[in-house]
Structures are given as C-alpha cells and as structure tokens.
Design an enzyme around this catalytic site. Sequence first.
Site, short mmCIF file in Angstrom:
data_model
loop_
_atom_site.label_atom_id
_atom_site.label_comp_id
_atom_site.label_asym_id
_atom_site.label_seq_id
_atom_site.Cartn_x
_atom_site.Cartn_y
_atom_site.Cartn_z
N ASP A 9 -6.01 -0.95 -1.21
CA ASP A 9 -6.83 -0.17 -0.27
C ASP A 9 -7.75 0.69 -1.12
OD1 ASP A 9 -7.71 1.09 2.18
OD2 ASP A 9 -6.41 2.78 1.71
N SER A 10 -8.67 1.38 -0.46
CA SER A 10 -9.55 2.30 -1.19
C SER A 10 -8.78 3.55 -1.64
CB SER A 10 -10.70 2.72 -0.28
OG SER A 10 -10.17 3.29 0.91
N TYR A 41 -14.52 3.50 1.17
CA TYR A 41 -15.21 2.21 1.32
C TYR A 41 -15.97 2.18 2.65
CZ TYR A 41 -12.68 -0.30 -2.46
OH TYR A 41 -12.19 -0.75 -3.67
N GLY A 42 -15.41 2.85 3.65
CA GLY A 42 -15.90 2.70 5.02
C GLY A 42 -17.29 3.25 5.28
N CYS A 72 -6.77 -2.81 3.86
CA CYS A 72 -7.92 -1.97 4.18
C CYS A 72 -8.77 -2.76 5.18
CB CYS A 72 -8.72 -1.70 2.90
SG CYS A 72 -10.31 -0.89 3.19
N ASN A 73 -9.01 -2.17 6.33
CA ASN A 73 -9.78 -2.88 7.35
C ASN A 73 -11.23 -3.08 6.92
OD1 ASN A 73 -8.12 -2.96 10.17
ND2 ASN A 73 -7.49 -1.28 8.88
N GLU A 154 -6.61 11.69 3.73
CA GLU A 154 -6.45 11.83 2.28
C GLU A 154 -6.00 13.26 1.94
OE1 GLU A 154 -7.07 9.75 -0.57
OE2 GLU A 154 -7.13 8.03 0.76
N CYS A 186 -8.06 1.19 10.85
CA CYS A 186 -8.22 1.69 9.48
C CYS A 186 -6.82 2.07 9.05
CB CYS A 186 -9.15 2.90 9.46
SG CYS A 186 -9.17 3.75 7.85
N THR A 187 -6.46 1.66 7.84
CA THR A 187 -5.07 1.87 7.42
C THR A 187 -4.77 3.34 7.13
OG1 THR A 187 -5.71 1.28 5.16
CG2 THR A 187 -4.79 -0.48 6.54
N HIS A 188 -5.80 4.18 7.08
CA HIS A 188 -5.55 5.62 6.94
C HIS A 188 -5.08 6.23 8.27
CE1 HIS A 188 -7.77 5.39 3.15
NE2 HIS A 188 -7.44 6.64 2.91
N1 DGL Z 1 -8.30 2.54 4.71
C1 DGL Z 1 -9.55 1.87 4.79
C2 DGL Z 1 -9.64 1.00 6.01
O1 DGL Z 1 -8.62 0.52 6.48
C3 DGL Z 1 -10.82 2.63 4.68
C4 DGL Z 1 -10.88 3.98 4.14
C5 DGL Z 1 -12.20 4.22 3.46
O2 DGL Z 1 -13.21 4.47 4.13
O3 DGL Z 1 -12.21 4.07 2.25
O4 DGL Z 1 -10.70 0.73 6.51
#
Ligand code: DGL
Length: 266
Positions: A9-10, A41-42, A72-73, A154, A186-188
């Site tokens: 993931d990011s 990443y998003g 990570c989505n 985070e 989103c996995t967060h």
């Molecule tokens: N956890 C990531 C996801 O599932 C994205 C988080 C990010 O923006 O880096 O999309």
Amino acid sequence: MKAAIGVFDSGVGGLTVLKSLRTAFPQQEFIYLGDTARLPYGTKSADTIRQYSLQNVRFLAHQGVQAVVVACNSASTQITEPEIEGLPVYNVIDPGVQAALETTQNQCIGLLGTRATVESHVYQTRLKKQAASFGKSDVRVFAQACPLFVPLAEEGWTLDPITNLIVYRYLHPLLLEEIDTLIMGCTHYPILRGSIERATGKSVTLVDSGHALAAVLKKDFESGRLKASAEAGLRVLMTDLSSHLQKWAFEILEETSQPIEVVNTT
Ligand code: DGL
C-alpha cells in the site's frame, strides 16, 4: 520454495488488509511494503500510481514472494493484470465489488474512495457490469471522494470529534440517497470505521475489501495456485519511517515485536 505473500500500500492502510489476511491464514508468511515516502497515491495521476505500483510489485518479486496483494484501491485501479512477472497479483476492488453486490438489498450502493479511485470509475463500471449476475440489474452507485480521510488515518485520529465531523460531512449526501451498503474503497478507511459507523448507523452495511479478499485467497490455496508457507512470519518494510509511524503501524496490527525495515524500491 517461494513462500511469503507480498502485500503493498502507499502507507499504513494496507495493514488493515494484512491484518485480515493474517487472521485468515495465521500460518502464512507475509512481507508488507508501505510506500510511505511517496504517500499519498490517491491524489496522484493514473500514470504515476501505475508506475509506483509496478515498482512495488517488482521490488516484492525480488524479495522472493510467491504472489502480490495490491492492498491499495488507488493502485488496484491501475494494476488490472492477474499476473505480473509470473506472479499472481490480487487487487482489492473485485472482492469489494462482489461483497457489495451480495450485500445490497435496495440496490443503492455508496462508494467512498480517494479521488484517484472515484475518478477512475473502476468500481462504478465493475459494479454495473457484474450487477446482473447477482440479479441486481437496477444497481445505483453513489460515489464520494474523501481526500481528508487518509491523513486522518495516517495520523491515528480515530473516533476524534473532528474526524466524526469530517466523516459526517462526506457521508451526508450518500445517506440522503438511502444507501444500504457502503464500500470502504480505500484500505485506510477501516481505520476510521468507528467514525464511519457512527455516521451511517446500523441500517448501512460496510464493505471492507480486506475481509472479502481473504475468501479469494482461500480458494487459491485450495486450488494450489498459492502454497502454504512452512512457518508463519512477517516482515514490515517502509520506504520512509518516523517514530510516529513505527508506533502507529503496530497499533493497527496489534503487534509490537517486529522492527520496521526502511527500503528503497526505485
Ligand atoms: N490506501 C490507499 C487506497 O486504498 C490510498 C491512500 C493514499 O491516497 O495513498 O486507495
């Protein structure tokens, strides 16, 4: 024998997926990579997300993993191949789509994600495409990008009054549409689950793709596509590390013993 499964993931979001996988497969060896130096990443372009993600897959391949989970989505919208470099690659979107279509009764599905995920339309397209095979051809999808969620997760601001307010602000339009199912795309976001549930109440079922993914991997262990490791193990790698991250990562995982290694994936 290549035994470990690589998960990336990011940042710390993919740890929610890793945790589900470790619960489902307690004897399995895993290597987790958080690309914290380049998070988020998003908010980045599709091309950049794909480039970073391919670097992560190749890095994990060099660590000797037998398969890679794109936890990570945002990355999963850009990595659609079932195999890269001869390794099985699993994304988190397909299991989430299936779980949502199985769950919805009124065919009104909410989707929360990063801007990259929501604007890619990958979830929306796959939900519509697969709806008929679940006997739910009238599915409507209401998507909401939640760019403030990743920094809150985070930072570890779970169930904080400010987080609750922001969650409510993002969710309000979806709740007005009377969604009965909500994809945490989103996995967060499972880190903020408590706040999300406060806003939705009990009438909305939350879909967590980490849980849904475990069922996919279970089938592949049974078919022999994946091999069980000789013993359990975990390495956690990050491309950048702060003392906050070190502490927070293990609070999410509910483990403290493993020091995080800092690596360079480029
Ligand atoms: N956890 C990531 C996801 O599932 C994205 C988080 C990010 O923006 O880096 O999309």
